[in-house]
Every structure is written in structure tokens, then in C-alpha cells.
Motif scaffolding. Structure first.
Motif, PDB file in Angstrom:
ATOM      1  N   ILE A 380       2.250   9.602  29.916  1.00  0.00           N
ATOM      2  CA  ILE A 380       3.381   8.831  29.362  1.00  0.00           C
ATOM      3  C   ILE A 380       3.217   8.646  27.857  1.00  0.00           C
ATOM      4  CG2 ILE A 380       4.585   6.601  29.372  1.00  0.00           C
ATOM      5  CD1 ILE A 380       3.511   6.361  32.360  1.00  0.00           C
ATOM      6  N   THR A 381       2.033   8.208  27.450  1.00  0.00           N
ATOM      7  CA  THR A 381       1.823   7.900  26.026  1.00  0.00           C
ATOM      8  C   THR A 381       1.850   9.161  25.163  1.00  0.00           C
ATOM      9  OG1 THR A 381      -0.562   7.868  26.489  1.00  0.00           O
ATOM     10  CG2 THR A 381       0.560   5.748  26.359  1.00  0.00           C
ATOM     11  N   THR A 382       1.344  10.259  25.682  1.00  0.00           N
ATOM     12  CA  THR A 382       1.377  11.521  24.930  1.00  0.00           C
ATOM     13  C   THR A 382       2.818  11.935  24.671  1.00  0.00           C
ATOM     14  OG1 THR A 382      -0.730  12.223  25.901  1.00  0.00           O
ATOM     15  CG2 THR A 382       0.644  13.943  24.910  1.00  0.00           C
ATOM     16  N   GLU A 383       3.670  11.813  25.702  1.00  0.00           N
ATOM     17  CA  GLU A 383       5.090  12.141  25.546  1.00  0.00           C
ATOM     18  C   GLU A 383       5.768  11.171  24.577  1.00  0.00           C
ATOM     19  OE1 GLU A 383       8.648  14.130  25.911  1.00  0.00           O
ATOM     20  OE2 GLU A 383       6.651  14.761  26.587  1.00  0.00           O
ATOM     21  N   ALA A 384       5.449   9.891  24.716  1.00  0.00           N
ATOM     22  CA  ALA A 384       6.062   8.871  23.854  1.00  0.00           C
ATOM     23  C   ALA A 384       5.751   9.133  22.379  1.00  0.00           C
ATOM     24  CB  ALA A 384       5.569   7.486  24.257  1.00  0.00           C
ATOM     25  N   LEU A 385       4.511   9.520  22.094  1.00  0.00           N
ATOM     26  CA  LEU A 385       4.102   9.733  20.700  1.00  0.00           C
ATOM     27  C   LEU A 385       4.751  10.954  20.057  1.00  0.00           C
ATOM     28  CD1 LEU A 385       0.359   8.666  20.915  1.00  0.00           C
ATOM     29  CD2 LEU A 385       2.169   7.538  19.613  1.00  0.00           C
ATOM     30  N   LYS A 386       5.261  11.867  20.872  1.00  0.00           N
ATOM     31  CA  LYS A 386       6.007  13.011  20.322  1.00  0.00           C
ATOM     32  C   LYS A 386       7.288  12.531  19.638  1.00  0.00           C
ATOM     33  CE  LYS A 386       4.556  16.378  23.838  1.00  0.00           C
ATOM     34  NZ  LYS A 386       5.035  17.143  25.019  1.00  0.00           N
ATOM     35  N   HIS A 387       7.866  11.462  20.186  1.00  0.00           N
ATOM     36  CA  HIS A 387       9.148  10.961  19.690  1.00  0.00           C
ATOM     37  C   HIS A 387       9.012   9.684  18.859  1.00  0.00           C
ATOM     38  CE1 HIS A 387      10.933  13.797  22.535  1.00  0.00           C
ATOM     39  NE2 HIS A 387      10.130  13.302  23.457  1.00  0.00           N
ATOM     40  N   LEU A 388       7.926   8.959  19.097  1.00  0.00           N
ATOM     41  CA  LEU A 388       7.764   7.653  18.444  1.00  0.00           C
ATOM     42  C   LEU A 388       6.370   7.515  17.816  1.00  0.00           C
ATOM     43  CD1 LEU A 388       9.385   5.763  21.418  1.00  0.00           C
ATOM     44  CD2 LEU A 388      10.330   5.709  19.107  1.00  0.00           C
ATOM     45  N   PRO A 389       6.061   8.352  16.828  1.00  0.00           N
ATOM     46  CA  PRO A 389       4.711   8.308  16.239  1.00  0.00           C
ATOM     47  C   PRO A 389       4.424   7.025  15.457  1.00  0.00           C
ATOM     48  CG  PRO A 389       6.143   9.761  14.974  1.00  0.00           C
ATOM     49  CD  PRO A 389       6.912   9.372  16.200  1.00  0.00           C
ATOM     50  N   GLN A 390       5.451   6.217  15.222  1.00  0.00           N
ATOM     51  CA  GLN A 390       5.264   4.976  14.458  1.00  0.00           C
ATOM     52  C   GLN A 390       4.945   3.772  15.354  1.00  0.00           C
ATOM     53  OE1 GLN A 390       8.118   6.343  15.234  1.00  0.00           O
ATOM     54  NE2 GLN A 390       9.600   4.773  15.784  1.00  0.00           N
ATOM     55  N   GLU A 391       5.009   3.963  16.688  1.00  0.00           N
ATOM     56  CA  GLU A 391       4.813   2.835  17.610  1.00  0.00           C
ATOM     57  C   GLU A 391       3.329   2.668  17.973  1.00  0.00           C
ATOM     58  OE1 GLU A 391       6.997   0.615  18.681  1.00  0.00           O
ATOM     59  OE2 GLU A 391       8.679   1.529  17.628  1.00  0.00           O
ATOM     60  N   PRO A 392       2.695   1.563  17.576  1.00  0.00           N
ATOM     61  CA  PRO A 392       1.243   1.418  17.764  1.00  0.00           C
ATOM     62  C   PRO A 392       0.792   1.294  19.219  1.00  0.00           C
ATOM     63  CG  PRO A 392       2.208  -0.629  16.907  1.00  0.00           C
ATOM     64  CD  PRO A 392       3.284   0.399  16.873  1.00  0.00           C
ATOM     65  N   GLN A 393       1.649   0.706  20.085  1.00  0.00           N
ATOM     66  CA  GLN A 393       1.189   0.455  21.457  1.00  0.00           C
ATOM     67  C   GLN A 393       0.835   1.728  22.217  1.00  0.00           C
ATOM     68  OE1 GLN A 393       4.308   0.108  20.398  1.00  0.00           O
ATOM     69  NE2 GLN A 393       5.845   0.186  22.014  1.00  0.00           N
ATOM     70  N   PHE A 394       1.505   2.831  21.875  1.00  0.00           N
ATOM     71  CA  PHE A 394       1.233   4.069  22.606  1.00  0.00           C
ATOM     72  C   PHE A 394      -0.124   4.657  22.214  1.00  0.00           C
ATOM     73  CE2 PHE A 394       6.027   4.061  22.410  1.00  0.00           C
ATOM     74  CZ  PHE A 394       6.156   3.500  23.679  1.00  0.00           C
ATOM     75  N   TYR A 395      -0.511   4.536  20.947  1.00  0.00           N
ATOM     76  CA  TYR A 395      -1.865   4.936  20.534  1.00  0.00           C
ATOM     77  C   TYR A 395      -2.896   4.070  21.259  1.00  0.00           C
ATOM     78  CZ  TYR A 395       0.311   7.398  16.573  1.00  0.00           C
ATOM     79  OH  TYR A 395       1.059   8.238  15.785  1.00  0.00           O
ATOM     80  N   PHE A 396      -2.580   2.775  21.341  1.00  0.00           N
ATOM     81  CA  PHE A 396      -3.551   1.850  21.926  1.00  0.00           C
ATOM     82  C   PHE A 396      -3.806   2.181  23.402  1.00  0.00           C
ATOM     83  CE2 PHE A 396      -5.563  -2.053  23.186  1.00  0.00           C
ATOM     84  CZ  PHE A 396      -6.231  -2.456  22.039  1.00  0.00           C
TER      85      PHE A 396
END
Length: 581
Positions: A380-396
Motif C-alpha cells: 500500500i505505502t509503496t503505491e501511495a508514494l508513487k503518487h504522494l511523495p510529499q506525505e510523511p505517513q507513508f514513509y513512516f
């Protein structure tokens, strides 16, 4: 010519005084006056030049340069209202409100008739709670600009804020005479009369607008809503029924009828009304979604089976097959029903349709966390970061998933990328990022880098308990800065005196300092509060403490218990075999 004559007269009169006193010759005096005049003209040209330079710098975003230039202009002419307003605006943006207020007040003092300067002063005065000053400014402006009806409205608000309710109504009445009856004026007068406990006058205001618009159901519904809010449901229903005669399918009327049924504790009628509205073809999708959310709320409150709403969802999916907001609401409803797989499917559809909205991914992560499905979290987070690289929660979450699986290098890379790419406006969250980087560096043997990260973390959040605990524990393992370690660990046990991990850390720091009996007290507490989830590490620590305090047999017993639990230190087997440290 007049200016020259005046200057000539001034020069002559001064000359007479000087001659009488037996002082300056005529030519010297004339030369002195000419130099003074020339200097003033030079200052004026200098002022104009630097003021426009300041405005230029401001336009180009060179704010420091603009500020310096404006300050210089202020030294040349401290009475120039343009400069005073510009400086006030800068200080307002810099949140130095008192200084901004001083500059705005001065600007108005030197240019009292300037409408915009007065409005800026009024706005800031209102923000700072200077109620009487706001009244005074708007009162003067309204008198000076009778052609600006908005000033009467602002004056009414200022009077209301200042507790002068009747004056506020008078201002609105004056405005109403010039603009005619309008909804915003009527509602404000209703509110003011209500605050004065003059309910009849309040309701008369609404009736006035109903009489002016007899075919508009909005105002009948509004009157009904206000009566319902005033706990007069019978009168409320009377107005709702009048509105029904005009338009039975009016969206606001349906919502008001639902409110009415809820208020009169007729939940069955409320449900029926909602079901009818949701399946009708006369309402737009946004209103239906609002009603559907309301319907789910009623089912929850009355502890009914939420599954009865599923049929409504199916109807709406047929009506609006491409509305992904439905998927989000349905997913949340399925979560409440315990259907996590069905909910995940709905959230996946929503995320696919809205890849730049974090809400869909957030909901999926929540479900994956509940199932402790680390691979799903990574996906989920890998996919999310493709579109939302500015959102910190997905890195976390991605970093934490790698961390939990022991992929420390991958986890470290993710957290570092998060710090580099994400927009982290919350210092507490940024502190957590540095804390995780510290832990990972320590596990990877980068001890100095770890301690540096902990320092950065604590600078952002000095009360970050997990960082305080880990930092102090690792310092104790390194037998380094033990006083600092004790101080940091002490903060954690004051904050959470029953946390077994924090108690064990504090006990171990004391052990490394040689305070064995005090260490024993804290590690015993750690064992007591950790009964539900015993730790091999804590048992081993307790064995070491017991050995140092002379109870060697019991020490061996706890070392053996630690071995049974697994995940103890590499030295444990030697301790058990030798029966000694």
C-alpha cells in the motif's frame, strides 16, 4: 511665486534680527537658507528613490531587502503613512502584532481619511480584541463613507462584539433601509434579538422575509429549523408542512424532517424518510451521500444491524457507478460490520480512482495494521508514494514495516528519503523520524550516527519518551555518558511510572553506575508490571543485579528463565554454565 515671496519675507525678517544683534552678514544668511532648502529637496528625492526600491524588492520576494529599505525610508520621513503601513504589514506577517498595530495607528494618524489604512487598522484591532477601537474606526468610516453599505454591516458586528446589541440592531436597521430586506441582515437581527432574549422579535424578523418571499420554501424551512432549535417542535412542524405544500422533494426539507423526527424521538420515521430520499431520483448525489451518512449514524445510535444499509448502497452504485465517494462510505460501513476484506476492496477502488488523495491509502493501512499484515502495508505505502511523495505517513509506515521484518538498511533508506522528500510540518513527527533513524543506525553498528540522530530528535521534541529511553539504554550499553543516560531515563519513568521497558532501562543505567540495590528495585518493578508479556532481556538484567547483590542462586534461576524465553544476550549461556558474571 507665493512660496518665493514667503521665503523672501522669512529671510528678511531673520536678517533684521541678525543685523540688530550685530551678527551674520546678508550674503551668508541667504546662502544658509538656500542650502537648507536644497537639503530638504535632496532628502525627498532620496526618500522617493528608496521607497520605490523597497516596493520593487517586495514584489520580487526579497523581503529582507525590502524591510531594510523601508526602515531607511522611515528614518528619512517618520510621518509618511505609506511607509508606516508597509512596515505594519511586514510585522503583521511576522506575527509581531503589537508592533504592526503601532505602525498602523501612526499611518492613520498621519493620513486619517485613507479608507484602506483605517480598514487595515480595524482588522488588526479586531484580531487583538480591541473592541472599542474597532467600533470607533467603523463608526467614523461609516459616517465618512455613507455610500459604502458594507461599513454599516461591519459596524453592526463591531457593536455586537462589544456587547452593544441594540446599537448593532440599529446599525442593521439603517443598512436595511438602504439595501432592502436580505437574508444575511435578517439572520443577524434574529441572532441579536435571540441573544437579548427577545424571541418574538427574533421570529418576527424571519416572518418578515417569509412574507416577502412566500413561494420560496427556504425561509419556511429556516423558520421551522429555528423553532426546532428553540425546542418548539409543534411550531417547527407547522412551517415544514407549509414548505411541503410548495416542494415536497426540496433537499433541505428532507434533512429538516429527519432532524424533526430525531428530535421528537421518532427514529423509525427518520429512517423511512431517509430511505425514501436516498432511493428517489429528485435529489443530487451529494445530498444523498449526506443523507446516507446520516442514516448510518441513526442505525448505529439505535444499535441496529448496519447490514440493512447495504441494499441502499447497491441502489446508489447502480445510479452512480462512477462516484468513488460511495466506495469510501461503503468501505467504512463494512468496517463497522466486521467485513474487513469487503472494506479493503472498497478502499482499493477509491484509491485507484483518487490516487492523489491520501484518504484511501490511509484506510487500507489501518486495516492492514489491524491484521499485522506487513507485506500488505509495504504494498500500500509503496503505491501511495508513487503518487504522494510529499506525505510523511507513508514513509513512516513503509519504514516501520521493513524495520519489523529486520530489513534495517531498507528501513533506514526509507526514513532518510522521508526526511528529504516529505513535507513534515509537525516537529513531533519529524522527531520520530530522527528517532527511528537513530535506532536503525545503532542496529547497523553506526553508533555515533545513531547518537547524533537522537540529539536531533530530542531538539525537536525533548519529551520524546521512546527516544529518551532508547538513547539512554544504548549509552548504558556503551558505558558512556551514564549521568546523561540516567537523567534522560528518569524523564521516562516520571512520565510513565508503570512502563516495564522504561523501568528496566532506568534500572540498567543504575546498574552500570554501580547502584545495584537501587537497580534491583526498578528492575523488580519492571518484572511486576510486565507479567503479561515477560521479557528475556529484563530477566537476564535481573539475574545480573541479583548476582551483584549477593543472591547468586536466584541469579542463576533468572538467567535460566531468560534462556527459556529466548532472544537473550549471547553471554547468557556462559553465565548459566559458570554460574557467574
Amino acid at each position: 511665486m507665493a512660496h518665493i515671496t514667503a521665503l523672501y519675507r522669512k529671510s528678511v525678517s531673520l536678517l533684521l534680527l541678525f543685523l540688530l544683534a550685530g551678527m551674520v552678514p546678508l550674503m551668508a544668511l541667504i546662502q544658509q537658507d538656500a542650502e537648507a532648502l536644497s537639503l530638504k529637496e535632496e532628502d525627498r528625492r532620496k526618500f522617493d528613490y528608496f521607497f520605490y526600491q523597497a516596493l520593487n524588492a517586495k514584489t520580487q520576494g526579497k523581503y529582507d531587502e525590502a524591510m531594510d529599505l523601508l526602515q531607511y525610508c522611515h528614518t528619512l520621513d517618520s510621518t509618511n503613512a505609506n511607509v508606516l503601513v508597509e512596515l505594519g504589514t511586514f510585522y503583521n506577517v511576522l506575527q509581531d502584532k503589537d508592533k504592526a498595530l503601532t505602525y498602523f495607528r501612526k499611518a492613520v494618524r498621519y493620513d486619517a481619511s485613507n479608507y484602506y489604512y483605517n480598514m487595515m487598522l480595524a482588522g488588526l484591532s479586531k484580531e487583538l480584541g480591541l473592541k472599542q477601537e474597532v467600533v470607533d474606526i467603523y463608526s467614523a468610516l461609516a459616517e465618512e463613507h455613507p455610500g459604502k453599505p458594507e461599513l454599516q454591516f461591519e459596524l453592526a458586528n463591531a457593536y455586537a462584539d462589544n456587547g452593544e446589541l441594540q446599537k448593532a440592531i440599529d446599525a442593521l436597521n439603517k443598512l436595511e433601509k438602504s439595501t432592502g430586506i436580505s437574508e444575511i441582515i435578517t439572520l443577524n437581527k434574529y441572532r441579536l434579538y435571540s441573544l437579548m432574549n427577545k424571541k418574538e422579535k427574533a421570529f418576527d424578523e424571519i416572518q418578515q422575509i417569509i412574507d416577502k418571499n412566500p413561494a420560496d420554501p427556504r425561509y419556511l424551512i429556516l423558520m421551522g429549523d429555528l423553532y426546532l432549535e428553540d425546542n418548539q417542535p409543534v411550531k417547527a412542524l407547522d412551517y415544514y408542512e407549509k414548505a411541503q405544500l410548495i416542494d415536497q422533494q426540496y433537499p433541505a426539507l428532507i434533512l429538516s424532517m429527519v432532524n424533526y423526527y430525531e428530535k421528537t424521538n421518532n427514529k423509525t420515521a427518520a429512517q423511512t424518510e431517509l430511505q425514501k430520499a436516498i432511493t428517489s431520483s429528485s435529489l443530487d448525489v451529494e445530498t444523498k451521500l449526506q443523507l446516507l451518512t446520516r442514516y448510518l449514524g441513526i442505525l448505529q445510535q439505535s444499535q441496529q444491524d448496519l447490514k440493512q444499509a447495504n441494499l441502499l448502497f447497491e441502489t446508489l452504485f447502480v445510479q452512480y457507478p462512477s462516484n468513488s465517494q460511495l466506495n469510501m462510505i461503503y468501505g467504512n460501513a463494512l468496517v463497522l460490520q466486521g467485513d474487513k476484506a469487503g472494506a479493503m476492496k472498497q478502499f482499493e477502488i477509491y484509491a485507484k480512482e483518487n490516487p492523489t488523495d491520501p484518504a484511501g491509502y490511509d484506510q487500507m493501512i489501518r486495516l492492514a495494521l489491524a491484521e499485522e499484515d506487513l507485506k500488505k502495508i509495504q504494498e500500500i505505502t509503496t503505491e501511495a508514494l508513487k503518487h504522494l511523495p510529499q506525505e510523511p505517513q507513508f514513509y513512516f509506515y513503509l519504514g516501520a514495516a521493513h524495520y519489523q521484518q529486520g530489513n534495517y538498511e531498507k528501513a533506514l533508506h526509507v526514513f532518510e528519503e522521508g526526511l528529504k522528500n516529505a513535507i513534515i510540518s509537525n516537529p513531533l513527527l519529524e522527531s520520530d523520524f530522527h528517532g527511528q533513524i537513530g535506532d536503525l543506525n545503532y542496529f547497523l553498528g553506526n553508533k555515533e550516527a545513531a547518537f547524533l540522530s537522537y540529539e536531533k530528535s530530542l531538539k525537536l521534541n525533548p519529551q520524546n519518551l521512546s527516544v529518551l529511553n532508547n538513547y539512554s539504554y544504548y549509552l548504558s550499553l556503551e558505558k558512556k555518558d551514564l549521568d546523561k543516560a540516567e537523567q534522560m531515563s528518569g524523564i521516562t519513568i516520571k512520565a510513565e511510572p508503570m512502563n516495564p521497558t522504561f523501568l528496566d532501562t532506568y534500572g540498567w543505567v543504575l546498574y552500570e553506575q554501580g547502584s545495584y540495590f537501587m537497580a534491583k528495585i526498578y528492575i523488580e518493578k519492571a518484572i511486576e508490571y510486565g507479567k503479561e508479556n515477560p521479557s528475556a532481556e529484563v530477566f537476564e538484567h535481573y539475574g545480573d543485579v541479583l548476582y551483584q547483590t549477593g543472591d547468586k542462586e536466584k541469579a542463576l534461576e533468572y538467567w535460566k528463565k531468560a534462556k527459556e524465553l529466548g532472544n537473550a544476550s549471547s553471554k547468557l549461556d556462559k553465565k548459566i554454565e559458570a554460574g557467574t558474571l
